[in-house]
Motif scaffolding. Structure first.
Motif, PDB file in Angstrom:
ATOM      1  N   GLN A 140       0.834  -1.203   0.000  1.00  0.00           N
ATOM      2  CA  GLN A 140       0.000   0.000   0.000  1.00  0.00           C
ATOM      3  C   GLN A 140       0.868   1.252   0.000  1.00  0.00           C
ATOM      4  O   GLN A 140       0.551   2.246  -0.674  1.00  0.00           O
ATOM      5  CB  GLN A 140      -0.934  -0.012   1.200  1.00  0.00           C
ATOM      6  N   ARG A 141       1.979   1.188   0.748  1.00  0.00           N
ATOM      7  CA  ARG A 141       2.905   2.328   0.781  1.00  0.00           C
ATOM      8  C   ARG A 141       3.542   2.546  -0.585  1.00  0.00           C
ATOM      9  O   ARG A 141       3.651   3.685  -1.062  1.00  0.00           O
ATOM     10  CB  ARG A 141       3.983   2.098   1.835  1.00  0.00           C
ATOM     11  N   LEU A 142       3.956   1.465  -1.237  1.00  0.00           N
ATOM     12  CA  LEU A 142       4.553   1.575  -2.568  1.00  0.00           C
ATOM     13  C   LEU A 142       3.555   2.157  -3.566  1.00  0.00           C
ATOM     14  O   LEU A 142       3.918   2.969  -4.418  1.00  0.00           O
ATOM     15  CB  LEU A 142       5.038   0.212  -3.053  1.00  0.00           C
ATOM     16  N   GLN A 143       2.292   1.743  -3.445  1.00  0.00           N
ATOM     17  CA  GLN A 143       1.264   2.260  -4.340  1.00  0.00           C
ATOM     18  C   GLN A 143       1.078   3.764  -4.150  1.00  0.00           C
ATOM     19  O   GLN A 143       0.946   4.524  -5.109  1.00  0.00           O
ATOM     20  CB  GLN A 143      -0.050   1.528  -4.083  1.00  0.00           C
ATOM     21  N   GLN A 144       1.104   4.190  -2.879  1.00  0.00           N
ATOM     22  CA  GLN A 144       0.963   5.612  -2.589  1.00  0.00           C
ATOM     23  C   GLN A 144       2.149   6.401  -3.130  1.00  0.00           C
ATOM     24  O   GLN A 144       1.978   7.491  -3.712  1.00  0.00           O
ATOM     25  CB  GLN A 144       0.836   5.827  -1.080  1.00  0.00           C
ATOM     26  N   LEU A 145       3.369   5.858  -2.972  1.00  0.00           N
ATOM     27  CA  LEU A 145       4.556   6.530  -3.484  1.00  0.00           C
ATOM     28  C   LEU A 145       4.498   6.646  -5.005  1.00  0.00           C
ATOM     29  O   LEU A 145       4.890   7.675  -5.576  1.00  0.00           O
ATOM     30  CB  LEU A 145       5.817   5.767  -3.065  1.00  0.00           C
ATOM     31  N   ALA A 146       3.998   5.614  -5.668  1.00  0.00           N
ATOM     32  CA  ALA A 146       3.884   5.649  -7.120  1.00  0.00           C
ATOM     33  C   ALA A 146       2.869   6.698  -7.556  1.00  0.00           C
ATOM     34  O   ALA A 146       3.081   7.414  -8.551  1.00  0.00           O
ATOM     35  CB  ALA A 146       3.488   4.274  -7.649  1.00  0.00           C
ATOM     36  N   GLU A 147       1.779   6.806  -6.807  1.00  0.00           N
ATOM     37  CA  GLU A 147       0.753   7.803  -7.144  1.00  0.00           C
ATOM     38  C   GLU A 147       1.262   9.221  -6.909  1.00  0.00           C
ATOM     39  O   GLU A 147       0.818  10.156  -7.581  1.00  0.00           O
ATOM     40  CB  GLU A 147      -0.504   7.547  -6.319  1.00  0.00           C
ATOM     41  N   ASP A 148       2.194   9.377  -5.971  1.00  0.00           N
ATOM     42  CA  ASP A 148       2.749  10.706  -5.695  1.00  0.00           C
ATOM     43  C   ASP A 148       3.680  11.177  -6.810  1.00  0.00           C
ATOM     44  O   ASP A 148       4.009  12.367  -6.879  1.00  0.00           O
ATOM     45  CB  ASP A 148       3.516  10.692  -4.368  1.00  0.00           C
ATOM     46  N   THR A 199      17.390  16.131   0.450  1.00  0.00           N
ATOM     47  CA  THR A 199      16.623  16.748   1.532  1.00  0.00           C
ATOM     48  C   THR A 199      15.707  15.738   2.227  1.00  0.00           C
ATOM     49  O   THR A 199      14.866  16.125   3.032  1.00  0.00           O
ATOM     50  CB  THR A 199      15.778  17.915   0.996  1.00  0.00           C
ATOM     51  N   MET A 200      15.863  14.451   1.914  1.00  0.00           N
ATOM     52  CA  MET A 200      14.985  13.420   2.463  1.00  0.00           C
ATOM     53  C   MET A 200      15.800  12.378   3.219  1.00  0.00           C
ATOM     54  O   MET A 200      16.969  12.154   2.908  1.00  0.00           O
ATOM     55  CB  MET A 200      14.192  12.732   1.341  1.00  0.00           C
ATOM     56  N   ASP A 201      15.175  11.757   4.197  1.00  0.00           N
ATOM     57  CA  ASP A 201      15.838  10.648   4.872  1.00  0.00           C
ATOM     58  C   ASP A 201      15.433   9.346   4.199  1.00  0.00           C
ATOM     59  O   ASP A 201      14.508   9.292   3.398  1.00  0.00           O
ATOM     60  CB  ASP A 201      15.524  10.630   6.363  1.00  0.00           C
ATOM     61  N   ALA A 202      16.143   8.269   4.553  1.00  0.00           N
ATOM     62  CA  ALA A 202      15.937   6.981   3.891  1.00  0.00           C
ATOM     63  C   ALA A 202      14.508   6.477   4.060  1.00  0.00           C
ATOM     64  O   ALA A 202      13.930   5.894   3.136  1.00  0.00           O
ATOM     65  CB  ALA A 202      16.927   5.960   4.435  1.00  0.00           C
ATOM     66  N   ALA A 203      13.933   6.693   5.241  1.00  0.00           N
ATOM     67  CA  ALA A 203      12.580   6.196   5.478  1.00  0.00           C
ATOM     68  C   ALA A 203      11.559   6.869   4.569  1.00  0.00           C
ATOM     69  O   ALA A 203      10.531   6.273   4.232  1.00  0.00           O
ATOM     70  CB  ALA A 203      12.193   6.422   6.940  1.00  0.00           C
ATOM     71  N   SER A 204      11.848   8.084   4.137  1.00  0.00           N
ATOM     72  CA  SER A 204      10.913   8.829   3.300  1.00  0.00           C
ATOM     73  C   SER A 204      10.968   8.406   1.837  1.00  0.00           C
ATOM     74  O   SER A 204       9.940   8.345   1.163  1.00  0.00           O
ATOM     75  CB  SER A 204      11.191  10.332   3.400  1.00  0.00           C
ATOM     76  N   PHE A 205      12.162   8.099   1.326  1.00  0.00           N
ATOM     77  CA  PHE A 205      12.253   7.780  -0.101  1.00  0.00           C
ATOM     78  C   PHE A 205      12.324   6.290  -0.401  1.00  0.00           C
ATOM     79  O   PHE A 205      12.186   5.878  -1.558  1.00  0.00           O
ATOM     80  CB  PHE A 205      13.451   8.491  -0.739  1.00  0.00           C
ATOM     81  N   ASP A 206      12.541   5.461   0.613  1.00  0.00           N
ATOM     82  CA  ASP A 206      12.704   4.025   0.370  1.00  0.00           C
ATOM     83  C   ASP A 206      11.476   3.435  -0.319  1.00  0.00           C
ATOM     84  O   ASP A 206      10.376   3.479   0.217  1.00  0.00           O
ATOM     85  CB  ASP A 206      12.951   3.308   1.690  1.00  0.00           C
ATOM     86  N   GLY A 207      11.678   2.885  -1.515  1.00  0.00           N
ATOM     87  CA  GLY A 207      10.593   2.285  -2.280  1.00  0.00           C
ATOM     88  C   GLY A 207       9.931   3.218  -3.268  1.00  0.00           C
ATOM     89  O   GLY A 207       9.001   2.816  -3.977  1.00  0.00           O
TER      90      GLY A 207
END
Length: 244
Positions: free
Chosen positions: A47-55, A65-73
């Motif tokens: 679900q997280r990957l789907q949201q990241l793809a939609e973003d 400007t991002m940490d690993a937890a924010s951009f991972d995936g």
């Protein structure tokens, strides 16, 4: 011996038989619960990957400007230049039953100060492990893939990189610190799995076992737990209880 009346039936258990049955039942139930937990984790991750793809795709500049937890995936797109002559071949990669390597190179991505690693995809091996395939790496190319921060894998006994002083170099897993030392590059701690069609075969899967598989395994472990109890009851059954 322990005599138990259950549903008008008599069951006789020895202490050892009872302990073994309860132990096996507990282990199997815990395995079933663990598989259900894994299914829930995988569902949340997908679900997280789907949201990241939609973003939408990130750019290399945004990573600074991002940490690993924010951009991972997250998907990432941009322009990059290969930092020659460095090429690593990730060992033990099987695609369609054929053994080969994943081709990993450092690139200088537009907007990102540090070089970063890119997994270009799969390349078949040669008939002899003593001879490494030599990938053809373009000087520049477009980035179009999925970026991951944690790419650690199972490391067997022995050295990771076969440092022969020549390129390409075979490795057993991606280790940012070790590859930085081998290349004298301060690598950005992330790996982009290229999904764009190229001379190599992209085969990366963010989730190898989907949630449905884990739920299936959970059901199997649960049915085995029920079977253990069933066998124990059948073996200890002594007939109907006599109430007269």
């Amino acid at each position: 011996m322990m005599r138990v009346k259950l549903a008008k039936q008599i069951f006789v258990f020895t202490p050892l038989w009872l302990v073994l049955t309860l132990t096996a039942f507990t282990i199997l139930i815990n395995l079933s619960w663990w598989q259900l937990s894994r299914a829930a984790e995988k569902t949340e991750y997908l679900q997280r990957l789907q949201q990241l793809a939609e973003d939408g795709a990130l750019t290399p500049a945004q990573l600074q400007t991002m940490d690993a937890a924010s951009f991972d995936g997250a998907p990432l797109a941009g322009e990059a230049r290969w930092v020659a002559p460095y090429i690593w071949l990730l060992d033990n990669q099987i695609v369609n039953g054929v053994a080969g390597y994943d081709v990993i190179v450092p690139v200088q991505a537009s907007g990102l100060a540090q070089p970063m690693l890119v997994n270009l995809g799969w390349l078949s091996g040669t008939p002899s492990r003593d001879i490494l395939p030599v990938p053809d790496i373009p000087a520049t190319f477009k980035l179009d893939g999925l970026i991951r921060a944690d790419v650690s894998g199972l490391m067997l006994l022995g050295q990771n990189a076969e440092d022969t002083g020549k390129w390409p170099m075979r490795i057993q897993q991606v280790d940012y610190a070790e590859l930085s030392a081998l290349s004298n590059l301060k690598l950005y701690p992330a790996l982009l799995y290229q999904l764009r069609a190229s001379n190599y075969t992209p085969h990366y899967k963010a989730v190898v076992l989907p949630p449905k598989k884990h739920r299936g395994y959970a059901l199997q472990w649960f049915l085995l737990a029920v079977a253990v109890v069933g066998v124990a009851l059948a073996a200890s059954h002594r007939g109907k209880a006599n109430y007269e």
